[in-house]
Write a protein that holds these residues in place. Structure first.
Motif, PDB file in Angstrom:
ATOM      1  N   HIS A 114       0.824  -1.208   0.000  1.00 21.93           N
ATOM      2  CA  HIS A 114       0.000   0.000   0.000  1.00 21.93           C
ATOM      3  C   HIS A 114       0.864   1.266   0.000  1.00 21.93           C
ATOM      4  CE1 HIS A 114      -3.281   2.744   0.806  1.00 21.93           C
ATOM      5  NE2 HIS A 114      -2.615   3.203   1.861  1.00 21.93           N
ATOM      6  N   ASN A 147      -1.122   7.657   6.525  1.00 20.47           N
ATOM      7  CA  ASN A 147      -1.234   6.633   5.481  1.00 20.47           C
ATOM      8  C   ASN A 147      -0.683   5.287   5.953  1.00 20.47           C
ATOM      9  OD1 ASN A 147      -2.141   5.980   2.820  1.00 20.47           O
ATOM     10  ND2 ASN A 147       0.036   5.758   2.244  1.00 20.47           N
ATOM     11  N   ASN A 193      -3.446   3.250   7.243  1.00 19.02           N
ATOM     12  CA  ASN A 193      -4.134   2.501   6.197  1.00 19.02           C
ATOM     13  C   ASN A 193      -3.325   1.280   5.772  1.00 19.02           C
ATOM     14  OD1 ASN A 193      -6.070   4.471   6.319  1.00 19.02           O
ATOM     15  ND2 ASN A 193      -5.405   5.546   4.469  1.00 19.02           N
ATOM     16  N   TYR A 216      -4.451  -2.559   5.506  1.00 16.67           N
ATOM     17  CA  TYR A 216      -4.250  -3.434   4.341  1.00 16.67           C
ATOM     18  C   TYR A 216      -3.476  -4.691   4.737  1.00 16.67           C
ATOM     19  CZ  TYR A 216      -6.222  -0.665   0.534  1.00 16.67           C
ATOM     20  OH  TYR A 216      -7.092  -0.030  -0.311  1.00 16.67           O
ATOM     21  N   GLU A 247     -13.824  -2.042   8.390  1.00 17.55           N
ATOM     22  CA  GLU A 247     -14.429  -0.763   8.736  1.00 17.55           C
ATOM     23  C   GLU A 247     -15.583  -0.971   9.720  1.00 17.55           C
ATOM     24  OE1 GLU A 247     -15.104   2.895   5.880  1.00 17.55           O
ATOM     25  OE2 GLU A 247     -16.805   1.537   5.833  1.00 17.55           O
ATOM     26  N   PHE A 254      -9.498   5.080  10.896  1.00 19.30           N
ATOM     27  CA  PHE A 254      -8.700   5.252   9.692  1.00 19.30           C
ATOM     28  C   PHE A 254      -9.610   5.706   8.573  1.00 19.30           C
ATOM     29  CE2 PHE A 254     -10.149   0.864   9.855  1.00 19.30           C
ATOM     30  CZ  PHE A 254     -10.657   0.655   8.585  1.00 19.30           C
ATOM     31  N   ILE A 299      -9.899   4.841   4.678  1.00 17.56           N
ATOM     32  CA  ILE A 299      -9.603   4.222   3.380  1.00 17.56           C
ATOM     33  C   ILE A 299     -10.820   4.394   2.487  1.00 17.56           C
ATOM     34  CG2 ILE A 299      -9.252   2.019   2.189  1.00 17.56           C
ATOM     35  CD1 ILE A 299      -7.525   1.099   4.495  1.00 17.56           C
TER      36      ILE A 299
END
Lengths: 312, 312
Positions: free
Chosen positions: A246, A257, A260, A264, A297, B302, B304
């Motif tokens: 990522h 980032n 994130n 991932y 999420e 986060f 995304i």
């Protein structure tokens, strides 16, 4: 397209879990990192070594997934690194049954010329001197990520400290972080590791998720709660591959980032453990990844009104 | 103001951790639940029992925090329930050194008339028959939350199943969820527990956070990574108090709001473990809670971009 250089083992594994047992199957840190980071459609290449007992079908699998294998040396008459292990019933620990270094014993890594300017480097689990040698062959990488394990703490302490000093990010499991620092508290352990060199510390806690540390900031990603973990082999490497994949894809190495990137990494790892070895990673699609990101999420995101209003 | 009825022990604890040792201090499940839920400025009341050896200062502490103690019976000539325990070095496990039931042995709970119409009930850890007796004295509560432990699985299995059948939410730790269901996977364990009665299952994993299950939905809240956990006593009860306190305060028992309740529970528990016993909860302020909620947000949230665009 941004380049990712991966160094690590490409190997045979024989695995036993409560759910079954495999013969010699495709394994190795670089294999898992390669398959995982390949999901990001970046230009990734593996530097490693195998014997001529290593089947072409395994190499073709990597090539078909878009992983460059020009840096995988094939030793004529040599035998490929072999590891076999047996997991305990809760899958949280394992015993190594056999390790045959074979061609890995005399590995002098050579980074292909076109990857000497790779933007990012993933130093997968290997002897710290091999990791250092790869680092010396690349020019000004934007980010270097190191993965290591307790074996090198026990057997190559000084060399390990040298490579830790030179990297930007380290990924390490919780027990290893404790061994490396002598601190039981992971918050304190991460702080000590930062003093050894890395700006960012990722502590992997297996089924209990992963923590990202940077100065006073902490981010946490859980492991997806699964009905059954089938085989944890390669989960940590798959996490590392998703993490750096990522970052390479976005070119953004900010802490925000990296959060994130940890998500991932956790997402990719959650697939890896669903089947034996690399099996699940071989069939994994981008759509499945998107669906699972949404599960992450739903699993972690909440909406509490804070006073004063939150500022992102 | 919405009413919360709490039943559970009000007790003396003597605690030993690697950081020190206490004499007989204030403890008990209902005490921790009361102090924690009191942070939400709701009308909460404890039903419990103590001996006349129980200091007035302890009762005054509860009253000063806004906890109604009319339902705490004081037995003349009786001795208060006493528990002492010693934590192992990693603070993840402990040995019980001594348990004196004392007045708890013959406890017949009486719910004060004004709390017989309480909207929500928190059945803190106690004999399942005592929990059932409290339930029988309240009219149509909107939500009943049960906390229990392995002791009752070993000693009052049938009664425990009866109370589990009657509650909406159960909070239980991971090992206890496994013992209750015979399932190692917490996902499978939660599903089995839902079949026993509760619509919502909260599995507490100590330093590894807490999971909320409801049908196919799962939410996870980590424990805040702390430099040092000083004393875990009461953390689970403090979690339960924060969880139900938020639900009582908002009156919203949707899954979405239960996510927030889990975050509040984790937040309150993160304070509890910072000092011995109830010490930290006694000085805790709303501002400190707000700041820590922000830490939880930074720790877990986060951003995304998912395809198709996420819909909340």
């Amino acid at each position: 397209m941004s380049k990712l250089l991966i160094v690590g083992t490409v190997a045979f594994d024989a695995i036993e879990t409560p759910f079954g047992k495999t013969d010699k199957i495709l394994g190795g840190a670089a294999t898992y990192i390669g398959l995982s980071s390949a999901q990001f459609e970046i230009d990734n290449a593996i530097v490693s070594i195998v014997g001529d007992d290593f089947p072409n079908t395994h190499l073709e699998l990597l090539t078909n997934k878009g992983v460059n294998i020009d840096g995988i040396e094939i030793v004529k008459g040599g035998k490929t690194f072999f590891w076999s292990g047996k997991y305990h019933n809760d899958l949280n620990s394992r015993d190594t049954l056999e390790t045959q270094l074979n061609v890995l014993a005399d590995f002098n890594p050579v980074v292909p010329a076109v990857y000497q300017d790779a933007e990012m480097i993933m130093l997968g689990n290997l002897h710290p001197l091999v990791q250092l040698s790869v680092l010396e062959q690349v020019k000004n990488p934007k980010l270097v990520v190191l993965d290591t394990m307790n074996f090198w703490m026990d057997n190559a302490w000084d060399d390990l400290l040298k490579v830790i000093k030179k990297v930007d990010v380290i990924t390490i499991n919780d027990e290893e972080a404790r061994q490396l620092t002598g601190e039981h508290s992971l918050v304190k352990a991460a702080r000590k590791i930062e003093e050894m060199g890395p700006d960012y510390v990722v502590i992997k806690k297996g089924e209990h998720g992963a923590l990202l540390f940077h100065e006073e900031q902490i981010f946490f990603a859980p492991a997806l709660p699964l009905e059954e973990v089938f085989d944890p082999t390669g989960a940590g490497d798959t996490f590392a591959g998703g993490f750096i994949g990522h970052l390479v894809k976005t070119g953004d190495i900010s802490f925000e980032n990296m959060k994130n990137a940890v998500i991932y990494g956790s997402t990719l790892a959650s697939f890896c453990v669903e089947k034996f070895g690399t099996e699940r990673m071989e069939t994994l699609t981008k759509q499945e990844i998107q669906l699972r990101l949404r599960e992450f999420e739903n699993l972690t995101q909440f909406d509490i009104e804070l006073t004063p209003k939150k500022v992102r």
